[in-house]
Design an enzyme around this catalytic site. Structure first.
Site, short mmCIF file in Angstrom:
data_model
loop_
_atom_site.label_atom_id
_atom_site.label_comp_id
_atom_site.label_asym_id
_atom_site.label_seq_id
_atom_site.Cartn_x
_atom_site.Cartn_y
_atom_site.Cartn_z
CB ALA A 157 19.56 21.41 7.73
N PRO B 185 -34.98 32.99 9.79
CG PRO B 185 -35.29 34.99 10.99
CD PRO B 185 -34.93 33.56 11.15
N GLY C 211 19.12 13.21 11.93
CA GLY C 211 18.90 14.66 11.91
C GLY C 211 18.19 15.05 10.62
N GLY C 212 17.34 16.06 10.69
CA GLY C 212 16.68 16.57 9.48
C GLY C 212 15.80 15.51 8.85
CG ASP D 85 22.58 10.33 12.56
OD1 ASP D 85 22.97 9.16 12.65
OD2 ASP D 85 22.16 10.84 11.51
CE LYS E 40 26.24 8.26 9.33
NZ LYS E 40 25.62 8.81 8.13
CG MET F 155 27.35 17.96 5.83
SD MET F 155 27.55 16.22 5.47
CE MET F 155 26.77 16.07 3.90
#
Ligand code: SAH
Length: 484
Positions: free
Chosen positions: A332, A43, A301-302, A248, A270, A383
């Site tokens: 990051a 309906p 990383g990142g 890393d 590193k 960094m």
């Protein structure tokens, strides 16, 4: 098994859906996908159903349900909240031998609608036999991840080459071996990389009898900041299929734990100040393993392209003719901002954000300090832990206000996350007071003041003026709002 699974071809066949709410809507959507002729009896219709009716995609009967609606349909789905009506429809189906599904009522249903993973032409349907639909849904979610979107084109490609494969391998056992080789070969992966012509070429070569070359490949994968939940599904897949993982030191153990057990893992950390030598070694390792035909994951990383030397690595691979792919990661700046409750841009406080690195005198001298010192922009400094004093002095010298808020995020997104806040003129001192260590990211700008109020992950920020005098933060925010 008490249910017989089947896939029904409903193209051009009439199917009745009783009910006009959102549940009916979902059922209709799936039926339309299968190109059924859908009739809806209700309906009142939801707005979406009304739109479909107006567009002529479904036929509608707006009266009350009458038995004749079931006269010439193949299937019926009862999606009303009226239990008596649902039961009546089920009973009608019984006498007329029309299959009826009553939504959420396994006992009344003659057929169940499974949880589905659609990788057309491949469809995976999951049923718990009506016992635990939720479990079927959860299973579906798991499989969704595993069965990525390349499987659809993969199946279609095999469909196109099926006759050729049959002609080439008449013996079913040989054919089976061929398919196994296709499955374990690079075809799926080429499709994921958007290189369908290479996938086709591989199959052609395999069919023409030349043993397809077992070329290795390097996948640069962004591991994100540490929280394994921030790895992408594509990154996870690459880790699961890797023969060798070059990672890393920055990559967290939790992320590494997700990788295939028997993949060879090599840490290529590193040392600061010794970048060049190590980068050469990394290049040599990538080349050696790829040339042995292995699937190499270079895990960073990142994000691989944000201060990650991903560009140099690709240049090198390209020069040597090694195939590669890149899987982005959460960098990051994004992760630290999110996990510290700091929006990098904000309508009122910052209209741009810059990703900057400050790890050596060399790069510091190359920076445009005047531009960096501008107001209403956010700096995300990578960094920079050993360079904070210099950063503080130079920015203030070039006009950035000493009262500009900062947040230093150490071990962002990890269990050990710490956030130290303050103002630019306190930056170096605060970092010493709290002995901030790498990896840490500096977020400098008006938005950093929000950390105190919006923090949600881990411990509250350190360095706030003290809990019982929260006014400093409030006034900062108010005065920022006034500036805006
Ligand atoms: N490619 C990486 C950055 C590599 S440079 C990325 O996209 O994130 C390394 C610097 O990144 C570190 O010195 C630190 O400033 C920052 N960083 C990386 N991971 C971090 C984390 N979990 N918390 C805080 N800073 C981080």
């Amino acid at each position: 098994m008490k249910l017989y699974p089947l896939f029904a071809d409903l193209r051009g066949r009439a199917v009745l859906v009783v009910g006009g709410g959102v549940v009916a809507e979902r059922k209709v959507a799936a039926l339309l996908e299968a190109q059924a002729l859908v009739r809806v009896a209700a309906p009142v219709l939801s707005s979406v159903l009304t739109a479909w009716a107006d567009a002529g995609r479904i036929a509608v009967n707006r009266g009350r349900f009458v038995d004749t609606l079931m006269d010439d349909v193949w299937l019926v789905i009862a999606a009303t909240s009226d239990k008596t009506l649902n039961a009546r429809i089920a009973a009608l189906g019984e006498t007329r031998r029309i299959f009826v599904n009553v939504v959420d009522d396994a006992s009344l249903s003659h057929f169940h609608v499974p949880a589905v993973i659609d990788r057309s032409p491949v469809t995976v349907a999951i049923s718990s036999g009506g016992e635990a639909p939720m479990l079927a849904r959860l299973l579906r979610e798991r499989l969704e991840v595993w069965l990525d979107h390349a499987w659809g084109p993969f199946a279609a490609l095999l469909g196109r080459t099926r006759d050729a494969i049959r002609a080439r391998y008449r013996d079913p056992a040989a054919r089976r071996r061929f398919y196994e080789r296709v499955l374990s070969g690079p075809v799926l992966d080429r499709l994921r990389a958007g290189r369908s012509h290479e996938a086709e070429q591989w199959i052609d070569e395999a069919l023409s009898g030349q043993p397809p070359s077992a070329a290795g490949e390097v996948i640069l994968v962004g591991a994100g900041p540490g929280d394994p939940g921030l790895l992408t599904l594509r990154g996870l897949r690459a880790l699961n299929e890797a023969d060798v993982i070059l990672h890393d030191r920055l990559v967290s153990d939790e992320v590494l734990a997700l990788a295939r057990r028997d993949a060879e893992r090599i840490e290529v950390g590193k040392e600061a100040g010794n970048h060049h030598a190590t980068q050469d070694t990394i290049h040599a390792l990538m080349l050696r393993h790829a040339r042995e035909g292995k699937r190499v994951v270079r895990l960073k990383g990142g994000d691989p392209f944000v201060f990650g030397r991903g560009g140099e690595e690709l240049e090198m691979l390209r020069e040597h003719g090694i195939a590669y792919q890149v899987v982005p990661g959460i960098t990051a700046a994004l992760a630290c901002a999110a996990y510290a409750g700091i929006p990098l841009t904000h309508r009122h406080y910052a209209s741009s954000a810059r990703l900057v690195t400050a790890h050596s005198q060399l790069s510091n001298d190359a920076l445009d300090w005047r531009a960096l010192a501008q107001e209403r922009q956010t700096l995300a400094v990578y960094m920079g832990v050993s360079e904070l004093k210099n950063l503080q002095t130079r920015l203030i010298e070039h006009g950035r206000a000493g009262h500009t808020p900062f947040a230093l995020v150490e071990n962002g997104s990890r269990k050990a996350q710490r956030v130290v806040i303050g103002t630019l003129d306190q930056l170096d001192q605060r970092a010493r007071d709290y002995a901030v260590r790498s990896p840490a990211l500096l977020i400098l700008g008006e938005v950093a003041a929000l950390a105190e109020r919006l923090a949600w992950f881990g411990d509250a920020p350190l360095g706030a003026e003290t809990a019982d005098s929260p006014r400093r933060n409030d006034t900062t925010v108010v005065s920022l709002a006034a500036q805006a």
